[in-house]
Design a protein around this motif. Sequence first.
Motif, mmCIF file in Angstrom:
data_model
loop_
_atom_site.group_PDB
_atom_site.id
_atom_site.type_symbol
_atom_site.label_atom_id
_atom_site.label_comp_id
_atom_site.label_asym_id
_atom_site.label_seq_id
_atom_site.Cartn_x
_atom_site.Cartn_y
_atom_site.Cartn_z
ATOM 1 N N VAL A 165 10.409 -7.430 -1.677
ATOM 2 C CA VAL A 165 11.637 -6.899 -1.084
ATOM 3 C C VAL A 165 11.614 -5.384 -1.225
ATOM 4 C CG1 VAL A 165 14.167 -6.993 -1.145
ATOM 5 C CG2 VAL A 165 12.818 -9.038 -1.730
ATOM 6 N N ILE A 166 11.740 -4.670 -0.107
ATOM 7 C CA ILE A 166 11.598 -3.206 -0.133
ATOM 8 C C ILE A 166 12.841 -2.510 0.409
ATOM 9 C CG2 ILE A 166 9.070 -3.279 -0.014
ATOM 10 C CD1 ILE A 166 9.237 -2.646 2.956
ATOM 11 N N GLU A 167 12.934 -1.207 0.076
ATOM 12 C CA GLU A 167 14.150 -0.452 0.405
ATOM 13 C C GLU A 167 13.956 0.452 1.616
ATOM 14 O OE1 GLU A 167 15.703 1.570 -3.114
ATOM 15 O OE2 GLU A 167 14.549 0.152 -4.342
ATOM 16 N N HIS A 168 12.863 0.283 2.313
ATOM 17 C CA HIS A 168 12.531 1.165 3.441
ATOM 18 C C HIS A 168 11.804 0.331 4.488
ATOM 19 C CE1 HIS A 168 8.425 0.921 1.911
ATOM 20 N NE2 HIS A 168 8.982 1.017 0.701
ATOM 21 N N PRO A 169 11.626 0.853 5.683
ATOM 22 C CA PRO A 169 10.891 0.081 6.693
ATOM 23 C C PRO A 169 9.430 -0.068 6.285
ATOM 24 C CG PRO A 169 12.142 1.861 7.719
ATOM 25 C CD PRO A 169 12.150 2.121 6.228
ATOM 26 N N PHE A 170 8.875 -1.234 6.528
ATOM 27 C CA PHE A 170 7.465 -1.519 6.225
ATOM 28 C C PHE A 170 6.601 -0.925 7.334
ATOM 29 C CE2 PHE A 170 3.889 -4.687 6.527
ATOM 30 C CZ PHE A 170 3.229 -4.268 5.389
ATOM 31 N N ASP A 171 5.500 -0.288 6.969
ATOM 32 C CA ASP A 171 4.671 0.310 8.025
ATOM 33 C C ASP A 171 3.208 -0.129 7.962
ATOM 34 O OD1 ASP A 171 3.730 1.667 5.880
ATOM 35 O OD2 ASP A 171 3.775 3.638 6.853
ATOM 36 N N GLY A 172 2.947 -1.339 7.521
ATOM 37 C CA GLY A 172 1.593 -1.870 7.552
ATOM 38 C C GLY A 172 1.061 -1.879 8.983
ATOM 39 N N PRO A 173 -0.260 -1.876 9.137
ATOM 40 C CA PRO A 173 -0.837 -1.748 10.485
ATOM 41 C C PRO A 173 -0.512 -2.921 11.412
ATOM 42 C CG PRO A 173 -2.548 -2.254 8.861
ATOM 43 C CD PRO A 173 -1.297 -1.958 8.095
ATOM 44 N N TYR A 174 -0.281 -4.124 10.858
ATOM 45 C CA TYR A 174 0.065 -5.252 11.733
ATOM 46 C C TYR A 174 1.532 -5.190 12.149
ATOM 47 C CZ TYR A 174 -4.452 -6.940 10.224
ATOM 48 O OH TYR A 174 -5.790 -7.031 9.971
ATOM 49 N N GLN A 175 2.228 -4.164 11.623
ATOM 50 C CA GLN A 175 3.636 -3.981 11.942
ATOM 51 C C GLN A 175 3.825 -2.755 12.838
ATOM 52 O OE1 GLN A 175 5.722 -6.027 9.938
ATOM 53 N NE2 GLN A 175 7.646 -5.432 10.892
ATOM 54 N N SER A 176 3.020 -1.719 12.582
ATOM 55 C CA SER A 176 3.265 -0.440 13.249
ATOM 56 C C SER A 176 2.225 -0.115 14.323
ATOM 57 C CB SER A 176 3.287 0.682 12.218
ATOM 58 O OG SER A 176 2.073 0.685 11.485
ATOM 59 N N ARG A 177 1.034 -0.722 14.224
ATOM 60 C CA ARG A 177 0.022 -0.433 15.252
ATOM 61 C C ARG A 177 -0.177 -1.629 16.167
ATOM 62 N NH1 ARG A 177 -4.433 3.154 11.840
ATOM 63 N NH2 ARG A 177 -2.897 3.953 10.365
ATOM 64 N N ASP A 178 -0.319 -2.824 15.569
ATOM 65 C CA ASP A 178 -0.398 -4.033 16.391
ATOM 66 C C ASP A 178 1.013 -4.583 16.568
ATOM 67 O OD1 ASP A 178 -3.147 -3.807 16.351
ATOM 68 O OD2 ASP A 178 -3.319 -5.020 14.521
ATOM 69 N N TYR A 179 1.142 -5.432 17.555
ATOM 70 C CA TYR A 179 2.410 -6.123 17.824
ATOM 71 C C TYR A 179 3.542 -5.143 18.106
ATOM 72 C CZ TYR A 179 -0.531 -9.707 15.891
ATOM 73 O OH TYR A 179 -1.602 -10.524 15.654
ATOM 74 N N VAL A 180 3.176 -4.079 18.819
ATOM 75 C CA VAL A 180 4.144 -3.095 19.284
ATOM 76 C C VAL A 180 3.879 -2.903 20.777
ATOM 77 C CG1 VAL A 180 4.901 -0.685 19.111
ATOM 78 C CG2 VAL A 180 4.239 -1.947 17.033
#
Lengths: 310, 310
Positions: A165-180
């Motif tokens: 559980v995190i307090e900021h947006p997640f920016d892993g590559p499968y979140q920010s580069r793929d599936y966008v």
Amino acid sequence: MPYPKVDVDEWRLSVKGCVEEPLHLTYNDLLRLPQITQSVTLECAGNKRALRDPKTRGEQFLLGAISNAVWTGVPLQTILYLAGIRPEAQEIVFQGMDVGFRTDIPDLLSYSRSLPVTKAIHPDTLLALFMNYEPLPAKHGFPVRLVVPGWYAMGSVKWLRRILVIEHPFDGPYQSRDYVLYTRPDDYAHGVPITEIQVNSSIAYPTDQQTVRRGNQYVYGIAWSGSNNVTEIDISTDGGHIWQPADWIDSEQRYTWRRWSFHWKADLPGEYMIMSRASDESGAVQRQQALWNVKGYVNNSIHQVKVYVE
Amino acid sequence: MPYPKVDVDEWRLSVKGCVEEPLHLTYNDLLRLPQITQSVTLECAGNKRALRDPKTRGEQFLLGAISNAVWTGVPLQTILYLAGIRPEAQEIVFQGMDVGFRTDIPDLLSYSRSLPVTKAIHPDTLLALFMNYEPLPAKHGFPVRLVVPGWYAMGSVKWLRRILVIEHPFDGPYQSRDYVLYTRPDDYAHGVPITEIQVNSSIAYPTDQQTVRRGNQYVYGIAWSGSNNVTEIDISTDGGHIWQPADWIDSEQRYTWRRWSFHWKADLPGEYMIMSRASDESGAVQRQQALWNVKGYVNNSIHQVKVYVE
């Protein structure tokens, strides 16, 4: 790459980060918690990429990157309530045991995706232990996978090992580069993350370039949408001029594809362009051409097959 | 349609027609005759039809309508010698137990194909009982199938039940309408029957539209031909300007595909068109564009995949 192999006696699911009470759950812990069961269609965001014209980058999936199953497991909200999410929490990250290399990152990486808290605590979001009433097969994520109903399947992380559980947006590559969705070539600054499955349909029979016999024919297929029920399916046999409703084989069931059939009086020999177009309860309807994007995701163009009647 | 299911105790293979001694062979009869073993690649005549541009009619196979196995069985010539072919014999017809409807014939029909006597008595033509050292799986033709090495797979009739020696050319629809090269639209009067597999190759990795990491890469694939050994495989990474030989993984073996690899120094980011071109011992070489024909058979065009280096 082989699928992750798991010894359930040693396997633990950890729940950490911005929580009151970190957890280390065993497979038996999960089995003892209350379970729910629901039917969910999972569609890859790249389904039908091969039908894009012009072609787009990525695996050239045809119609088959979609499936439906009955999932049984523990609502994710149960686990999150047990751990106690703190008010500062913004996203929940799910880490799988599947690892590999990417072309854009030097290190070995495990597959990770996040959900906003609101989707994570939705009562239908599931830590699935069973698929079609049997323990998850290895390739479907044994011992536990996430099932996020209504979203494209990249969110339904398999072979879970860690929930953070995190307090900021997640920016892993499968979140920010793929599936966008990047809708302008070479512009990776402005993208829209992929979430909800868009209304869609596929013709399963006849197949493209097939020859059929003159006379009474039945066209078969499926239609689906995300969190909205799919309500209408129309078929054209003349390339999109005249549309007629098909018959539903399955009744409405949330998150679940519906099979349909269409009685086609194919009395005259010739070439026919058969098309299927679905609508959902939100009013969304398939368009002739789905939104173009660099990676060819979310192809919900009207499906068409060319058929010859002899 | 389900595969034909056979009770081997009741099953008989009849050999009739223009023979001295009609036969009714049991499965055990065949098991007791001398067996030979050989590796044979079977390729569907429609393999790679989906890569044709413009599209052609028929099932849209990509690269996967080909396989290789080790077959064990009784040389067909043994059976034909036991039955005694009469001098008037011209062709041998093989009837399978798989039945279905066609669009152009009203009656239910079983799949039948013929061989000329010379190919039938070739010592490598086989009544196969075993595939990869196990009894034929149901879907591969249990209890007995024909294996015609070097020919496209339409000749290797599965689920055999009847061998008929005839004094005239066979004109069943799978012989005279399908599996014939019609090279002019709407001209079904002039066709060339499909027999020998043409020299061919496929790139298995990378796949079309794949992104790979900069640096040392290996391109992998297979190359094959019919009764001629495949002897050379050349790769281009620049769309066909420069060709370089790949390395063979497998040595030459008649009727059998050969795997190859190619060391590709992909040092610069960009788009690459990778192509593979095989030659066989007869001197035949793949062309840029295979012969066009109405049904898109025998697509042995040079294979190409577009790859992105990052």
